[in-house]
Design a protein around this motif. Structure first.
Motif: not given
Length: 124
Positions: A35-36, A48-54, A57-61
Motif C-alpha cells: 500500500w502506498f 506497508a508491504a507484505i511478501g509473497w509468503d504472506s 511485512t514492512d511498515y512505514a514508521d
C-alpha cells in the motif's frame, strides 16, 4: 490485470477503516504487495508491504502499530487488506495498492501493477 481498491471514505480522527484490494488477471502468488498513499502535490509514499509468503511485512514508521497489512491468496484473485486504526488527520490521502514480483520494496517505481486508488479522509 486489474487491481481494484475499495473501503476508503470519511472518518473522524481516532476512528478505523479497512481498505481492500482485489488483484486479478494473472497469478499473483509469487508477488509482493503493498500500500502506498499520495497527497496531491506530493510524492507517493510507502505505507506497508507484505511478501509473497504472506508472512514478511514492512511498515512505514508513521503507521507502525496503527496499521496492519494482510493478504488472502484465493485461486484466481489475491485480496490485499489494510486495517487502519487510530487514524489521524495526516493519514488523509489517496491510497493505492501495488504488486511486484518476489520481494517487497519501499520504492514505488519498482512496482509493476497499480490500482486506481481510494480516497481516505480523516477529519480532526
Amino acid at each position: 490485470v486489474q487491481l481494484v481498491e475499495s473501503g476508503g471514505g470519511l472518518v473522524q480522527a481516532g476512528g478505523s477503516l479497512r481498505l481492500s484490494c482485489a488483484a486479478s488477471g494473472r497469478t499473483f502468488g509469487g508477488y509482493a504487495m503493498a500500500w502506498f498513499r499520495q497527497v496531491p502535490g506530493t510524492e507517493r509514499e510507502f505505507v506497508a508491504a507484505i511478501g509473497w509468503d504472506s508472512i514478511t511485512t514492512d511498515y512505514a514508521d508513521s503507521v507502525k502499530g496503527r496499521f496492519t497489512i494482510s493478504r488472502d491468496d484465493a485461486e484466481k484473485t489475491v485480496y490485499l487488506y489494510l486495517n487502519m486504526n487510530s487514524l489521524k488527520a495526516e493519514d488523509t490521502a489517496v491510497y493505492y495498492c501495488a504488486a511486484k514480483q518476489t520481494y517487497a520494496l519501499r520504492t514505488p517505481g519498482m512496482y509493476d501493477y497499480w490500482g486506481q486508488g481510494t480516497q481516505v479522509t480523516v477529519s480532526s
